[in-house]
Scaffold this active site. Structure first.
Site, PDB file in Angstrom:
ATOM      1  N   ARG A   1       0.407  -0.843   0.127  1.00 14.67           N
ATOM      2  CA  ARG A   1       0.543  -0.080  -0.265  1.00 14.67           C
ATOM      3  C   ARG A   1       0.451   1.746  -0.233  1.00 14.67           C
ATOM      4  NH1 ARG A   1      -2.692  -4.254   1.393  1.00 14.67           N
ATOM      5  NH2 ARG A   1      -4.875  -3.791   2.054  1.00 14.67           N
TER       6      ARG A   1
ATOM      7  N   GLN B   1     -10.569  -6.175  -1.323  1.00 13.06           N
ATOM      8  CA  GLN B   1      -9.216  -5.518  -1.969  1.00 13.06           C
ATOM      9  C   GLN B   1      -9.828  -5.103  -3.102  1.00 13.06           C
ATOM     10  OE1 GLN B   1      -7.211  -9.140  -3.154  1.00 13.06           O
ATOM     11  NE2 GLN B   1      -5.940  -9.356  -1.631  1.00 13.06           N
TER      12      GLN B   1
ATOM     13  N   SER C   1     -13.733  -9.155   5.215  1.00 10.38           N
ATOM     14  CA  SER C   1     -11.829  -8.660   5.836  1.00 10.38           C
ATOM     15  C   SER C   1     -11.983  -6.853   6.032  1.00 10.38           C
ATOM     16  CB  SER C   1     -11.024  -8.642   4.565  1.00 10.38           C
ATOM     17  OG  SER C   1     -10.700 -10.195   4.900  1.00 10.38           O
TER      18      SER C   1
ATOM     19  N   ASP D   1      -5.355 -13.212   7.187  1.00  7.65           N
ATOM     20  CA  ASP D   1      -4.482 -14.322   6.346  1.00  7.65           C
ATOM     21  C   ASP D   1      -3.423 -14.794   7.897  1.00  7.65           C
ATOM     22  OD1 ASP D   1      -4.354 -13.564   4.046  1.00  7.65           O
ATOM     23  OD2 ASP D   1      -3.789 -11.292   4.398  1.00  7.65           O
TER      24      ASP D   1
ATOM     25  N   ARG E   1      -7.793 -22.394  -0.033  1.00  2.00           N
ATOM     26  CA  ARG E   1      -7.532 -21.993   1.661  1.00  2.00           C
ATOM     27  C   ARG E   1      -8.768 -23.566   2.212  1.00  2.00           C
ATOM     28  NH1 ARG E   1      -4.707 -16.219   2.762  1.00  2.00           N
ATOM     29  NH2 ARG E   1      -2.790 -17.095   0.912  1.00  2.00           N
TER      30      ARG E   1
ATOM     31  N   ARG F   1       1.183 -19.254   2.808  1.00  2.00           N
ATOM     32  CA  ARG F   1       0.402 -19.331   3.667  1.00  2.00           C
ATOM     33  C   ARG F   1       0.512 -20.466   4.279  1.00  2.00           C
ATOM     34  NH1 ARG F   1       1.214 -15.022   5.762  1.00  2.00           N
ATOM     35  NH2 ARG F   1       0.812 -12.983   4.211  1.00  2.00           N
TER      36      ARG F   1
END
Length: 431
Positions: A26, A166, A192, A309, A340, A384
């Site tokens: 960012r 996002q 999120s 995350d 995931r 991850r």
């Protein structure tokens, strides 16, 4: 590269947390969107941050760097025309730059990872860009994606938050630079939300004004703003550190992790509370986390949307807890570098864990006595997954072999180095 993870009864030592990937990408972006020179201190060095740095350079940013800082001369809202951009396997970088690309006449984002990022959907952001007068050519919302822009317009924009935050962040970075004022309404749910808070935090640091509703579902953004060149300091990274802390929790340990800010807006800071709820002996003072693990953990129920995350690392710890743990509200994990939930649960079962999946949950029936291991594991190109399976391998009876372990470099290139320094028994072999 293969990681041969051997049973490790004890971890001990002190490490510095790596710098935050989310904040680094960012800060690099708002440095590029500024007219002038910004400095980012302690940037993360990972495949994701490298992808952002490479792409903003391609778009005309001038970057000078050493080990501790990057100095960026930005291009404002006039990026240099390019025909192609390659973000590697960095989904956030792709999505953030898709909106920046709206200022370009034509650019194609190539499909460098067809088995990972190439499978991820971006329809929701594409729809929003089209509302701004941008033409987008794509294949069912997936890479390769060609954007034909030049003069994106503000006004009333909607974006779905069901799949990823996002998409919203991408629009928030760019809309202040438009000629018109913009109002963004988030449809359905917003995943999120805490990470959106990080986006708003760094944008505000650059002098941009955005009025956000309390529930983060509606935004008023004045147009004709400019990002101001600033100095930024990147804080330590909770998502990566979560795996180190989980490893300490499931072994006998005396482990200290430095540079983890107590007042951080990173959602994954919640892992401190998760581990405490699991009964881990843990202190967090002066931006330092100290874990004294004794292999005794208790199960719990946790809203994973607060620490997206770090969910896999906490699931790995729960594998060895007494009782049944439930990680709920985690459906967005299905739309990451791999699925995931399904992919990770399948690998955990191979290792001997007792786990179940629902559409938006991972349920773990803990085995305090440990798991068998002794198998080869597929990492699914996912950093991850690699980190979390390493935690399981350390507490397994026969260890684990993790294939494609080099993909940990996407966010945490020093992960194995840090674990080795703490005494982990891990052998890295070029495959």
């Amino acid at each position: 590269m293969k990681a041969i993870v051997k049973p490790t009864p004890r971890l001990e030592g002190t490490i510095n947390a790596l710098s935050s990937k989310n904040y680094t990408t960012r800060y690099l972006l708002i440095g590029a969107l500024a007219d002038g020179t910004s400095t980012v201190h302690y940037p993360a060095h990972s495949e994701d941050s490298d992808a952002m740095r490479r792409c903003i350079r391609d778009l005309g940013a001038v970057i000078e760097e050493d080990e501790e800082k990057m100095v960026i001369r930005g291009f404002g809202k006039s990026p240099k025309p390019v025909s192609e951009l390659n973000v590697g396997n960095a989904g956030a970088v792709l999505r953030f730059l898709m909106s920046v690309a709206a200022f370009l006449p034509e650019v194609t984002f190539v499909n460098a990872y067809p088995d990972s990022l190439g499978k991820r959907p971006h329809d929701d952001l594409i729809d929003s860009l089209q509302q701004m007068g941008v033409e987008v050519e794509h294949r069912e919302g997936k890479l390769p994606i060609t954007i034909r822009g030049g003069k994106p317009r503000g006004g009333q924009i909607t974006v779905s938050g069901n799949i990823s935050s996002q998409f919203l962040s991408s629009l928030l970075f760019v809309t202040p630079l438009l000629e018109e004022d913009t109002e963004i309404t988030v449809l359905h749910d917003l995943k999120s939300k805490i990470i959106v808070g990080q986006t708003l935090e760094v944008i505000e640091q650059a002098g941009i004004r955005i009025e956000a509703s309390e529930d983060l579902m509606h935004y008023k953004i004045p147009g004709k703003q400019q990002y101001k060149p600033q100095n930024y300091v990147v804080q330590g990274d909770y998502p990566g550190s979560a795996a180190i802390l989980a490893a300490a929790a499931v072994t006998h340990s005396d482990v200290t992790v430095l540079r983890l800010a107590e007042q951080s807006k990173q959602g994954e800071r919640a892992v401190i509370d998760v581990l405490r709820a699991m009964g881990v002996d843990l202190t967090h003072e002066n931006d330092t986390v100290h874990v004294r693990g004794n292999q005794t953990l208790k199960a719990g129920e946790f809203d994973g949307d607060h620490f997206t995350d770090a969910v896999l690392a906490m699931v790995a710890a729960a594998v060895f807890a007494d009782g049944t743990s439930r990680f709920y509200n985690v459906e967005n994990l299905r739309y990451k570098e791999c699925d995931r939930i399904t992919d990770f649960v399948n690998e955990l079962r191979k290792a001997g864990a007792d786990v179940e999946e629902r559409q938006s949950e991972i349920i773990v029936h803990g085995r305090p006595q440990g798991v068998a291991g002794g198998v080869e594991i597929n990492a699914h190109y996912d950093h991850r997954v690699i980190m979390a399976l390493t935690v399981v391998g350390l507490r397994s009876e026969q260890g684990l072999v993790i294939n494609d372990a080099h993909h940990v470099a996407k966010s945490y290139p020093q992960y194995f180095e840090h674990l080795l320094s703490l005494g982990a028994q891990i052998e890295l072999v070029q495959a």
